[in-house]
Design an enzyme around this catalytic site. Structure first.
Site, PDB file in Angstrom:
ATOM      1  N   GLY A  45     -13.382 -10.501  12.907  1.00 31.06           N
ATOM      2  CA  GLY A  45     -13.043  -9.547  13.975  1.00 31.06           C
ATOM      3  C   GLY A  45     -14.054  -8.348  14.131  1.00 31.06           C
ATOM      4  O   GLY A  45     -13.846  -7.859  15.369  1.00 31.06           O
ATOM      5  N   GLU A  99     -13.545  -2.399   9.931  1.00 32.94           N
ATOM      6  CA  GLU A  99     -12.668  -3.253  10.176  1.00 32.94           C
ATOM      7  C   GLU A  99     -12.122  -3.550  11.611  1.00 32.94           C
ATOM      8  O   GLU A  99     -12.128  -2.118  12.297  1.00 32.94           O
ATOM      9  CB  GLU A  99     -11.294  -3.176   9.298  1.00 32.94           C
ATOM     10  CG  GLU A  99     -10.176  -3.989   9.616  1.00 32.94           C
ATOM     11  CD  GLU A  99     -10.085  -5.552   9.424  1.00 32.94           C
ATOM     12  OE1 GLU A  99     -11.150  -6.145  10.048  1.00 32.94           O
ATOM     13  OE2 GLU A  99      -9.425  -6.198   8.772  1.00 32.94           O
ATOM     14  N   ASP A 100     -11.762  -4.339  12.357  1.00 33.02           N
ATOM     15  CA  ASP A 100     -11.391  -4.154  13.815  1.00 33.02           C
ATOM     16  C   ASP A 100     -10.087  -3.468  14.112  1.00 33.02           C
ATOM     17  O   ASP A 100      -9.728  -2.763  14.887  1.00 33.02           O
ATOM     18  CB  ASP A 100     -11.543  -5.745  14.464  1.00 33.02           C
ATOM     19  CG  ASP A 100     -10.515  -6.609  13.646  1.00 33.02           C
ATOM     20  OD1 ASP A 100     -10.301  -6.396  12.486  1.00 33.02           O
ATOM     21  OD2 ASP A 100     -10.409  -7.648  14.113  1.00 33.02           O
ATOM     22  N   ASP A 103      -2.995  -3.683  10.612  1.00 40.43           N
ATOM     23  CA  ASP A 103      -1.829  -4.155  11.241  1.00 40.43           C
ATOM     24  C   ASP A 103      -0.826  -3.600   9.929  1.00 40.43           C
ATOM     25  O   ASP A 103      -0.264  -2.584   9.954  1.00 40.43           O
ATOM     26  CB  ASP A 103      -1.670  -5.381  11.443  1.00 40.43           C
ATOM     27  CG  ASP A 103      -0.489  -5.964  12.224  1.00 40.43           C
ATOM     28  OD1 ASP A 103      -0.335  -5.667  13.386  1.00 40.43           O
ATOM     29  OD2 ASP A 103       0.391  -6.388  11.734  1.00 40.43           O
ATOM     30  N   LYS A 131      -2.277   0.071  13.994  1.00 40.64           N
ATOM     31  CA  LYS A 131      -0.890  -0.119  14.663  1.00 40.64           C
ATOM     32  C   LYS A 131      -0.117   0.696  13.722  1.00 40.64           C
ATOM     33  O   LYS A 131       0.210   0.103  12.725  1.00 40.64           O
ATOM     34  CB  LYS A 131      -0.625  -1.383  14.829  1.00 40.64           C
ATOM     35  CG  LYS A 131      -1.277  -2.318  15.859  1.00 40.64           C
ATOM     36  CD  LYS A 131      -0.734  -3.761  15.860  1.00 40.64           C
ATOM     37  CE  LYS A 131      -1.563  -4.427  16.831  1.00 40.64           C
ATOM     38  NZ  LYS A 131      -1.106  -5.881  16.635  1.00 40.64           N
ATOM     39  N   PHE A 152       0.382  -7.014  20.470  1.00 42.72           N
ATOM     40  CA  PHE A 152      -0.741  -7.978  20.276  1.00 42.72           C
ATOM     41  C   PHE A 152      -1.977  -7.536  21.022  1.00 42.72           C
ATOM     42  O   PHE A 152      -1.940  -7.436  22.455  1.00 42.72           O
ATOM     43  CB  PHE A 152      -0.728  -9.307  20.282  1.00 42.72           C
ATOM     44  CG  PHE A 152      -1.325 -10.376  19.615  1.00 42.72           C
ATOM     45  CD1 PHE A 152      -1.512 -10.434  18.337  1.00 42.72           C
ATOM     46  CD2 PHE A 152      -2.369 -11.015  20.445  1.00 42.72           C
ATOM     47  CE1 PHE A 152      -2.434 -11.354  17.662  1.00 42.72           C
ATOM     48  CE2 PHE A 152      -3.346 -11.958  19.986  1.00 42.72           C
ATOM     49  CZ  PHE A 152      -3.433 -12.031  18.473  1.00 42.72           C
ATOM     50  N   VAL A 153      -3.140  -7.332  20.725  1.00 40.34           N
ATOM     51  CA  VAL A 153      -4.466  -7.262  21.422  1.00 40.34           C
ATOM     52  C   VAL A 153      -5.541  -8.087  21.066  1.00 40.34           C
ATOM     53  O   VAL A 153      -5.512  -8.943  20.135  1.00 40.34           O
ATOM     54  CB  VAL A 153      -5.079  -5.711  21.055  1.00 40.34           C
ATOM     55  CG1 VAL A 153      -3.846  -4.654  21.538  1.00 40.34           C
ATOM     56  CG2 VAL A 153      -5.065  -5.512  19.750  1.00 40.34           C
ATOM     57  N   ASP A 159      -9.108 -11.693  18.315  1.00 36.65           N
ATOM     58  CA  ASP A 159      -9.040 -13.259  19.052  1.00 36.65           C
ATOM     59  C   ASP A 159      -7.336 -13.428  19.120  1.00 36.65           C
ATOM     60  O   ASP A 159      -6.515 -12.831  18.142  1.00 36.65           O
ATOM     61  CB  ASP A 159      -9.597 -14.218  18.071  1.00 36.65           C
ATOM     62  CG  ASP A 159      -8.721 -14.249  16.720  1.00 36.65           C
ATOM     63  OD1 ASP A 159      -8.844 -13.439  15.970  1.00 36.65           O
ATOM     64  OD2 ASP A 159      -8.093 -15.637  16.579  1.00 36.65           O
ATOM     65  N   ARG A 165     -12.434 -13.372  21.677  1.00 38.57           N
ATOM     66  CA  ARG A 165     -13.381 -12.396  20.936  1.00 38.57           C
ATOM     67  C   ARG A 165     -14.530 -11.824  21.765  1.00 38.57           C
ATOM     68  O   ARG A 165     -15.040 -10.801  21.819  1.00 38.57           O
ATOM     69  CB  ARG A 165     -14.115 -12.785  19.934  1.00 38.57           C
ATOM     70  CG  ARG A 165     -13.242 -13.407  18.793  1.00 38.57           C
ATOM     71  CD  ARG A 165     -13.869 -13.896  17.644  1.00 38.57           C
ATOM     72  NE  ARG A 165     -13.042 -14.609  16.685  1.00 38.57           N
ATOM     73  CZ  ARG A 165     -12.057 -14.188  15.751  1.00 38.57           C
ATOM     74  NH1 ARG A 165     -12.079 -12.901  15.448  1.00 38.57           N
ATOM     75  NH2 ARG A 165     -11.430 -14.784  14.916  1.00 38.57           N
TER      76      ARG A 165
HETATM   77  P1  IMP Z   1      -2.999  -6.623   8.336  1.00 37.92           P
HETATM   78  O1  IMP Z   1      -3.382  -7.546   6.911  1.00 37.92           O
HETATM   79  O2  IMP Z   1      -1.718  -7.122   8.890  1.00 37.92           O
HETATM   80  O3  IMP Z   1      -3.382  -5.279   8.336  1.00 37.92           O
HETATM   81  O4  IMP Z   1      -3.883  -7.784   9.367  1.00 37.92           O
HETATM   82  C1  IMP Z   1      -5.270  -7.265   9.806  1.00 37.92           C
HETATM   83  C2  IMP Z   1      -5.865  -8.478  10.378  1.00 37.92           C
HETATM   84  O5  IMP Z   1      -4.817  -9.254  11.305  1.00 37.92           O
HETATM   85  C3  IMP Z   1      -6.932  -8.110  11.364  1.00 37.92           C
HETATM   86  O6  IMP Z   1      -8.132  -8.111  10.573  1.00 37.92           O
HETATM   87  C4  IMP Z   1      -6.773  -8.907  12.252  1.00 37.92           C
HETATM   88  O7  IMP Z   1      -7.505 -10.077  11.985  1.00 37.92           O
HETATM   89  C5  IMP Z   1      -5.396  -9.273  12.541  1.00 37.92           C
HETATM   90  N1  IMP Z   1      -4.796  -8.770  13.566  1.00 37.92           N
HETATM   91  C6  IMP Z   1      -3.737  -7.785  13.471  1.00 37.92           C
HETATM   92  N2  IMP Z   1      -3.183  -7.445  14.303  1.00 37.92           N
HETATM   93  C7  IMP Z   1      -4.014  -8.177  15.618  1.00 37.92           C
HETATM   94  C8  IMP Z   1      -4.035  -8.230  16.951  1.00 37.92           C
HETATM   95  O8  IMP Z   1      -2.980  -7.409  17.421  1.00 37.92           O
HETATM   96  N3  IMP Z   1      -4.865  -9.062  17.579  1.00 37.92           N
HETATM   97  C9  IMP Z   1      -5.781  -9.664  16.889  1.00 37.92           C
HETATM   98  N4  IMP Z   1      -5.823  -9.754  15.408  1.00 37.92           N
HETATM   99  C10 IMP Z   1      -4.859  -9.135  14.935  1.00 37.92           C
HETATM  100 MG    MG Z   2      -9.940  -8.715  11.066  1.00 37.54          MG
END
Ligand code: IMP
Ligand code: MG
Length: 175
Positions: A45, A99-100, A103, A131, A152-153, A159, A165
């Protein structure tokens, strides 16, 4: 924009993304003056964010990427994330993780812990998107591009099922 079965609407324009990335880089240049940080992007990402960010970084710095592979640990119930591709020696390095999106924060807390265990002298996080309402664990995030709602984005590296992407803007799921 349509990807598979879902429709997305514009959330952040290309110009706003580029301005923000430049501003984040400017802050990093200032905060790390006299240092030589190691930037580590989390694939897949973050690839666009890292590419655009590094164009504005004026510090003598290295760039590398890692990936997180999920597998199910038979002994525990949860999914374990293993960090792969880290070939750089991070001992006594100032590491900046790129990081992109953050979440739940679970991915990032795993990565931070791993880097600290490997002896990095400092570990900072720069995420393009956050978020805040979705955070499940406490993560220390130094640089945040945009705080967004818990929707969701896609786009600009992010992606939906591997697709979407390859856009210059970021789109949000249309309800
Ligand atoms: P976390 O471990 O829940 O913080 O997840 C982070 C990872 O989930 C990111 O690096 C993304 O790859 C993916 N992710 C979380 N939210 C989104 C979204 O809204 N769109 C696309 N990928 C997401
Ligand atoms: Mg990611």
């Amino acid at each position: 924009m349509k990807i598979k079965d879902k429709t997305f609407k514009i959330l952040i324009q290309e110009k706003d993304l580029q301005d923000k990335v430049a501003a984040l880089a400017k802050a990093i240049n200032k905060d790390y003056e006299g240092k030589s940080p190691l930037f580590i992007g989390i694939l897949n990402g973050s690839f666009m964010f890292v590419a655009d960010m590094m164009k504005h970084i004026s510090l003598p710095s290295k760039v590398s990427f890692i990936k997180l592979a999920s597998y199910t640990d038979m002994k525990s119930t949860g999914t374990v994330k293993e960090l792969i591709g880290l070939t750089e020696n991070i001992f006594k390095q100032d590491v900046i993780i790129l990081e992109d999106i953050i979440d739940s924060g679970l991915t990032m807390s795993t990565v931070i812990e791993e880097f600290k265990e490997r002896g990095a002298s400092s570990v900072a996080v720069a995420t393009l998107l956050l978020k805040p309402k979705a955070l499940k664990v406490k993560v220390d995030i130094k640089y945040v591009g945009f705080e967004i709602s818990d929707e969701f984005v896609v786009g600009y590296g992010l992606d939906y099922d591997g697709l979407g992407r390859n856009t210059a803007a970021i789109y949000q799921l249309k309800q």
